[in-house]
Each structure stands twice: as structure tokens, then as C-alpha cells.
Design a protein around this motif. Structure first.
Motif, PDB file in Angstrom:
ATOM      1  N   ILE A  21      -0.360   8.672  17.855  1.00  0.00           N
ATOM      2  CA  ILE A  21       0.508   8.629  19.033  1.00  0.00           C
ATOM      3  C   ILE A  21       0.977   7.200  19.280  1.00  0.00           C
ATOM      4  CG2 ILE A  21       0.580   8.904  21.550  1.00  0.00           C
ATOM      5  CD1 ILE A  21      -1.331  11.325  21.163  1.00  0.00           C
ATOM      6  N   ASP A  22       0.049   6.243  19.234  1.00  0.00           N
ATOM      7  CA  ASP A  22       0.405   4.839  19.448  1.00  0.00           C
ATOM      8  C   ASP A  22       1.454   4.381  18.440  1.00  0.00           C
ATOM      9  OD1 ASP A  22      -1.371   4.685  21.571  1.00  0.00           O
ATOM     10  OD2 ASP A  22      -2.947   3.699  20.401  1.00  0.00           O
ATOM     11  N   THR A  23       1.279   4.752  17.186  1.00  0.00           N
ATOM     12  CA  THR A  23       2.234   4.382  16.141  1.00  0.00           C
ATOM     13  C   THR A  23       3.586   5.042  16.406  1.00  0.00           C
ATOM     14  OG1 THR A  23       0.453   4.142  14.517  1.00  0.00           O
ATOM     15  CG2 THR A  23       2.686   4.440  13.656  1.00  0.00           C
ATOM     16  N   ALA A  24       3.560   6.313  16.760  1.00  0.00           N
ATOM     17  CA  ALA A  24       4.802   7.044  17.014  1.00  0.00           C
ATOM     18  C   ALA A  24       5.557   6.462  18.198  1.00  0.00           C
ATOM     19  CB  ALA A  24       4.500   8.518  17.245  1.00  0.00           C
ATOM     20  N   MET A  25       4.841   6.040  19.215  1.00  0.00           N
ATOM     21  CA  MET A  25       5.478   5.498  20.412  1.00  0.00           C
ATOM     22  C   MET A  25       6.180   4.166  20.118  1.00  0.00           C
ATOM     23  SD  MET A  25       4.878   7.715  22.845  1.00  0.00           S
ATOM     24  CE  MET A  25       4.955   6.918  24.427  1.00  0.00           C
ATOM     25  N   GLN A  26       5.748   3.483  19.070  1.00  0.00           N
ATOM     26  CA  GLN A  26       6.353   2.197  18.705  1.00  0.00           C
ATOM     27  C   GLN A  26       7.641   2.381  17.903  1.00  0.00           C
ATOM     28  OE1 GLN A  26       3.331  -0.109  16.745  1.00  0.00           O
ATOM     29  NE2 GLN A  26       1.966  -0.045  18.512  1.00  0.00           N
ATOM     30  N   HIS A  27       7.897   3.600  17.451  1.00  0.00           N
ATOM     31  CA  HIS A  27       9.092   3.879  16.662  1.00  0.00           C
ATOM     32  C   HIS A  27      10.029   4.769  17.476  1.00  0.00           C
ATOM     33  CE1 HIS A  27       6.133   2.797  13.566  1.00  0.00           C
ATOM     34  NE2 HIS A  27       7.173   2.274  12.968  1.00  0.00           N
ATOM     35  N   ILE A  35       5.624  13.941  19.228  1.00  0.00           N
ATOM     36  CA  ILE A  35       4.708  13.174  20.070  1.00  0.00           C
ATOM     37  C   ILE A  35       4.020  14.111  21.063  1.00  0.00           C
ATOM     38  CG2 ILE A  35       4.558  11.392  21.850  1.00  0.00           C
ATOM     39  CD1 ILE A  35       6.844   9.926  20.344  1.00  0.00           C
ATOM     40  N   ALA A  36       4.783  15.025  21.652  1.00  0.00           N
ATOM     41  CA  ALA A  36       4.203  15.989  22.594  1.00  0.00           C
ATOM     42  C   ALA A  36       3.169  16.869  21.902  1.00  0.00           C
ATOM     43  CB  ALA A  36       5.299  16.847  23.215  1.00  0.00           C
ATOM     44  N   ASP A  37       3.448  17.260  20.659  1.00  0.00           N
ATOM     45  CA  ASP A  37       2.495  18.072  19.907  1.00  0.00           C
ATOM     46  C   ASP A  37       1.204  17.299  19.648  1.00  0.00           C
ATOM     47  OD1 ASP A  37       1.714  20.431  18.346  1.00  0.00           O
ATOM     48  OD2 ASP A  37       1.881  19.073  16.615  1.00  0.00           O
TER      49      ASP A  37
END
Length: 59
Positions: A21-27, A35-37
Motif C-alpha cells: 500500500i505504501d509503495t502504491a500510494m507513492q505512485h 489500493i482499495a483492494d
């Protein structure tokens, strides 16, 4: 699988998803649905951990 090892495995999965999630939020190109999943999966694991921790042990 013992309860302790099962809890350890769930904790590991929870941490792995948190990192994802942290990685996804940075992109910014990451899909919000993905992200919701991930967040739903993380919450489900957290709920399972709490359920197992509060479960009375039988001897």
C-alpha cells in the motif's frame, strides 16, 4: 499449524500488504481500486488476527 505460527504468518502478510500500500500510494499512476483492494485485504487479515487473539484457548 500452531496458533502462534498462524498468527506470525498473518502478521507477516499484514506487514507485506502494508508495504505494498505504501509503495502504491507513492505512485500516482496506481489504480485506486487496486489500493482499495489491498486495504480490504489488510483489514480482513487484521480482523482475523484479532479474532484469533481474543478466542478462548481450550486445554
Amino acid at each position: 499449524m500452531s496458533l502462534a505460527s498462524h498468527l506470525d504468518e498473518l502478521q507477516r502478510k499484514h506487514s507485506d500488504i502494508e508495504r505494498q500500500i505504501d509503495t502504491a500510494m507513492q505512485h500516482p499512476s496506481m489504480d485506486d481500486l487496486q489500493i482499495a483492494d489491498l486495504k480490504r485485504r489488510k483489514l480482513a487479515i487484521k480482523d482475523e488476527i484479532e479474532k484469533l487473539r481474543t478466542q478462548p484457548t481450550s486445554h
